[in-house]
Design an enzyme around this catalytic site. Structure first.
Site, short mmCIF file in Angstrom:
data_model
loop_
_atom_site.label_atom_id
_atom_site.label_comp_id
_atom_site.label_asym_id
_atom_site.label_seq_id
_atom_site.Cartn_x
_atom_site.Cartn_y
_atom_site.Cartn_z
N ASP A 185 0.86 -1.19 0.00
CA ASP A 185 0.00 0.00 0.00
C ASP A 185 0.90 1.24 0.00
O ASP A 185 2.12 1.14 0.18
CB ASP A 185 -0.87 -0.06 1.27
CG ASP A 185 -1.93 1.04 1.32
OD1 ASP A 185 -2.31 1.56 0.26
OD2 ASP A 185 -2.38 1.35 2.45
N GLU B 162 2.57 4.94 -4.02
CA GLU B 162 2.54 5.89 -5.17
C GLU B 162 3.88 6.60 -5.33
O GLU B 162 4.24 6.88 -6.49
CB GLU B 162 1.41 6.91 -4.98
CG GLU B 162 0.01 6.31 -5.08
CD GLU B 162 -0.30 5.35 -3.95
OE1 GLU B 162 0.16 5.59 -2.82
OE2 GLU B 162 -0.98 4.34 -4.21
N ASP C 254 -9.00 3.56 -2.42
CA ASP C 254 -10.02 4.01 -1.47
C ASP C 254 -11.24 4.59 -2.16
O ASP C 254 -11.48 5.79 -2.17
CB ASP C 254 -9.41 5.04 -0.52
CG ASP C 254 -8.30 4.44 0.34
OD1 ASP C 254 -8.16 3.20 0.34
OD2 ASP C 254 -7.57 5.21 0.98
O1 MIG Z 1 -3.64 6.05 4.78
O2 MIG Z 1 -3.58 0.77 5.74
O3 MIG Z 1 -5.91 2.20 0.45
O4 MIG Z 1 -6.90 0.02 1.86
O5 MIG Z 1 -6.87 0.18 4.65
C1 MIG Z 1 -4.46 4.95 4.56
C2 MIG Z 1 -4.69 1.59 5.91
C3 MIG Z 1 -3.62 3.73 4.34
C4 MIG Z 1 -4.90 3.02 2.43
C5 MIG Z 1 -5.40 1.83 1.70
C6 MIG Z 1 -6.44 1.15 2.52
C7 MIG Z 1 -5.87 0.75 3.86
C8 MIG Z 1 -5.30 1.97 4.59
N1 MIG Z 1 -4.33 2.64 3.73
#
Ligand code: MIG
Length: 826
Positions: free
Chosen positions: A420, A423, A509
């Site tokens: 995650d 980017e 999200d």
């Molecule tokens: O700032 O890990 O898209 O699926 O639950 C949020 C927490 C960070 C973004 C992800 C989401 C995840 C969440 N993450």
């Protein structure tokens, strides 16, 4: 090549000045020199820029435009196929050069050399595919590095793909930006979001071609928004390096995608468990809650394969740690989950807490694998753990190092990994003077941040868009090295073209709204035909709490999408399939059961996809490019060639209009009703029903409901055969994990329907899920008899309501089943 044209070009070149370095856009000008090599044709232009043409195959043209005239090392994170391009044949046609592969067949490029260089790319039949727009020719700005090209367009040419975009099905008259962005709760229409896949498939008059713009800088596509008569793509730096996939003689979307995935790679067959239903939330903790969630699935007999550990499992968000309070015995917990038929996936973010007591941080620092500022310092930015350092995933050494970190978690029993925030996304310091921008440039690294670039050092402006993909690669390759006998499962949020080689992709999200549910169809189908087969959206929407109805409709809509996972944000209401009581619990169970019924079909499609690049999830136009009504259809999708899914995506709806694409007829999966291709029908869709149709002639493998994929071997398969046209079907099976299938350890059984006779070809083997029954759908009245290999069988069941006949097979040694005369098949 000695010719009058080339001599004329040489004369022009002599009198022409060299490139001015003014800070302004300039066009290429005319061709001043032609340089031939075996497999490239290089054209120097009066602007000083060079253009190089190559054929990566007979139907795929690569064009590179380099303002600096010098083509450096040919390097791309997207391209997997590094074989040499085809030998070329160059001929002349008046003032133009004609370039094609020496083999003769395939596409050609017509190069107009003067008064300005213009390219026209033609297909194997000599029809125009792509042509430079003389009114707005290829141009660059030597001062800023920006570069772009424009192509002529007809108003009815449509464009699909572009990876992950929160946009309608066709992206004609859209302007899109490619810049991986962490966009929580993105509104439909917001652009860009998390992924950069600068590839599209164009469709006009039923014919396709594809374009892949291989440039990792911030880039853009104006697909006729500014002017319907042209489309433009360009970037803020780098080469204008693009491929045109002319689609061969057929010009079909499938041909284009085959060639694009031959170049950028194909998603490998996932482990079977990764196709099961997955349950996630931000975050399940402590361990007792995980146990209880897993147990409730089994108690309530709601099938599930995977449970997720979001960031809450960690010790103060330090990667590869467990909270000692909440997860004191991770190995035991994971062992229990496995015993219950669950697999576990943990989130792993790129940010590594800057903490001298944290061994991973210290190790990374000592090895020099972190991303650096222009001054050569470690780049530090704030994310969940507080101040963090970030591996430079564009550095082979950093990827290899990061890959080794998975060892401990694998030993504990973690089965898959979720990357995650790659980017990369970082937190923006609160600023009382400025509004919170969804695309705040400070939400990622500064653009002058340094990257290794695998030997092509460059700035973050150059490598931002590949950071996430290279993180997924580090994970994937690490898992491959650590567990060569297992198929890696990696899920990534950010990516670039070719990301399919390393990971599944989910659409980040999204939000708990009906609009977002509807958006999943154009989003996922377009992402899928952008080369990424294993795709899904958070079921129910990540931000917010869906109504019970919305969650149920979402589960149904997602039941046959490749990656099926419920996930939700930290502040949302509980979202397990049973949390909304009757009648929702039963309906939700049925939606997940439906997923498991079709798993053998889905798995077969994944096996085919590894070989062909054609993804399981397909938009209607992909299979029916000649049907104008299919081209904009964004509320239905196809699974493989044989299933048409028309979910309800509007609140309160209990029936819906379904379009049946031209060229095939369809049968309602539940009651056998036949619908002709090219027609619409209003079908009943009460809350408990997902409208689902099977193409006539198809033989679709299904299985009885199981509670998880580990139970599949115990239940026999059924071929469900839709009468009404001749056709084929197959079912692929293997060990469900590992790579034996690449060495012949698999079985494909085939069915082919001719009239009302089904021929079966089932290779003998005891190792795989047994084929135990055949079901004919679309049988209006009870057949007088059924014959199996010439012998009349009276032991079959018939259901007039569902128009189905079911024949149980006593062994797999069956070659022919005839639904004997007397049957009226509508
Ligand atoms: O700032 O890990 O898209 O699926 O639950 C949020 C927490 C960070 C973004 C992800 C989401 C995840 C969440 N993450």
């Amino acid at each position: 090549m000695r010719s009058t044209l080339l001599r004329a070009i040489a004369v022009v070149a002599t009198f022409c000045c060299t490139a001015p370095a003014a800070a302004a856009w300039q066009t290429l000008g005319h061709v001043s020199q032609v340089q031939r090599a075996d497999n490239t044709l290089t054209l120097l232009t009066s602007s000083g820029a060079a253009v190089r043409i190559a054929f990566t195959s007979a139907d795929v043209v690569r064009v590179r435009v380099q303002p600096a005239a010098e083509f450096g090392r040919d390097f791309s994170y997207a391209v997997q196929d590094r074989s040499a391009p085809a030998r070329l044949r160059v001929t002349e046609d008046g003032q133009a050069l004609i370039v094609r592969a020496a083999s003769g067949a395939g596409a050609s490029v017509r190069v107009t050399t003067t008064p300005q260089l213009l390219l026209e790319i033609l297909d194997a039949r000599g029809d125009r595919v792509v042509a430079d727009d003389p009114a707005r020719p290829t141009a660059f700005d030597a001062a800023t590095g920006a570069i772009e090209t424009s192509k002529q367009r007809s108003p009815y040419e449509l464009y699909y793909g572009f990876g992950e975009k929160a946009l309608p099905m066709s992206r004609h008259q859209q302007y899109m930006t490619m810049w991986n962005s962490d966009t929580p709760g993105y509104a439909p229409g917001l652009d860009p979001i998390y992924q950069t896949i600068p590839f599209f498939i164009a469709l006009r008059d039923g014919k396709s071609y594809g374009v892949f713009f291989d440039n990792t800088y911030r880039s853009y596509f104006d697909m006729g928004k500014t002017d319907a008569a042209r489309y433009t793509f360009g970037a803020s730096g780098g080469e204008l390096d693009y491929y045109v996939f002319t689609g061969g003689a057929q010009r079909s979307p499938a041909e284009v995608l085959r060639d694009y995935t031959a170049l950028t790679g194909r998603g490998a067959l996932p482990p079977l468990w990764a196709l099961g239903y997955q349950q996630s939330r931000y975050s399940y903790a402590p361990d007792a809650q995980v146990r209880q969630i897993a147990q409730t699935f089994r108690d309530k007999k709601i099938p599930a394969d995977v449970i997720y550990f979001d960031i809450g499992y960690m010790d103060d968000y330090r990667i590869f740690t467990w909270s000692p309070q909440d997860f004191p015995e991770p190995k035991n917990l994971l062992g229990e989950l496995h015993a219950g038929g669950f697999h576990a996936v943990t989130i792993v973010d790129p940010g590594i807490k800057v903490d001298a007591k944290f061994a991973i941080y210290r190790d990374g620092r000592e090895r020099g694998v972190f991303t650096r500022t222009p001054a050569g310092e470690e780049l530090h930015a704030t994310v969940w753990p507080g101040l963090c350092a970030f591996p430079d995933f564009t550095k082979a050494k950093a990827r290899a190092w990061f890959g080794t970190l998975y060892a401990g978690f694998l030993d504990q029993g973690v089965d898959g990994f979720w990357n995650d925030m790659n980017e990369p996304g970082v937190f923006v310091p609160a600023d009382a003077n400025e509004p919170a921008l969804v695309h705040d440039p400070r939400k990622t690294f500064a653009s002058d941040t340094r990257h290794d670039g695998d030997g092509e050092p460059g700035t973050h402006a150059r490598y931002h868009n590949v950071y996430g993909m290279q993180m997924a690669r580090a994970t994937f390759e690490g898992l491959q090295r650590l567990r060569p006998q297992d198929r890696p499962f990696v899920l990534t949020r950010a990516g670039y073209a070719g990301v399919q080689r390393y990971a599944a992709v989910w659409t980040g999200d999204n939000a708990s709204t009906w609009d977002h549910l509807a958006l999943t169809i154009p989003m996922l189908t377009n992402l899928s035909i952008s080369g990424v087969p294993l795709v899904g959206a958070d079921i129910g929407g990540f931000t917010g709490s869906p109504s019970a109805e919305l969650y149920t409709r979402w589960l149904q809509a997602a039941a046959l999408t490749p990656f099926m996972r419920t996930h939700s944000a930290i502040d949302t209401a509980p979202r397990e399939p049973w949390t909304r009581g009757a009648p929702f619990e039963a309906i939700n169970r049925a939606a997940i059961e439906l997923r498991y019924v079709f798993l053998p079909y889905l798995y077969t499609l994944f096996a085919q996809s590894e070989a062909s690049g054609i993804p399981p999830l397909r938009p209607l136009w992909f299979e029916y490019p000649r049907d104008p009504a299919a081209r904009l259809r964004d509320d239905e999708y196809l699974v493989g060639h044989d299933l048409l899914v028309a979910p309800v995506v509007h609140e309160g709806e209990t029936k819906r209009r379904v379009y049946f694409p031209q060229g095939d007829a369809w049968r309602d999966w539940e009651d056998g009703t036949r619908h002709e291709g090219g027609s619409f029908a209003d079908v009943a869709a009460p809350l408990e029903r997902l409208p689902l149709f099977v193409r006539v002639g198809a033989s679709v493998p299904t299985q009885p409901v199981v509670q998880h994929t580990g139970e599949m071997l115990r239940v026999p398969l059924t071929f469900t055969v839709a009468l009404g046209a001749d056709g084929e079907g197959s079912v692929y099976a293997d060990a469900g994990n590992g790579f034996g299938y690449r060495h012949g350890e698999s079985r494909t059984a085939r069915a082919s329907l001719r009239g009302t006779t089904l021929h079966l070809d089932i290779p003998k083997s005891e190792k795989y899920q047994r084929i135990g029954a055949v079901e004919f759908i679309g049988v209006a009245t009870k057949p007088a008899a059924i014959k199996i290999d010439g012998k009349t069988v009276r032991d079959f069941s018939f259901d007039a309501k569902t128009q189905r006949v079911r024949v149980v097979l006593s062994s797999e040694d069956v070659r022919e089943i005839v639904v004997s005369p007397g049957t009226r098949s509508r």
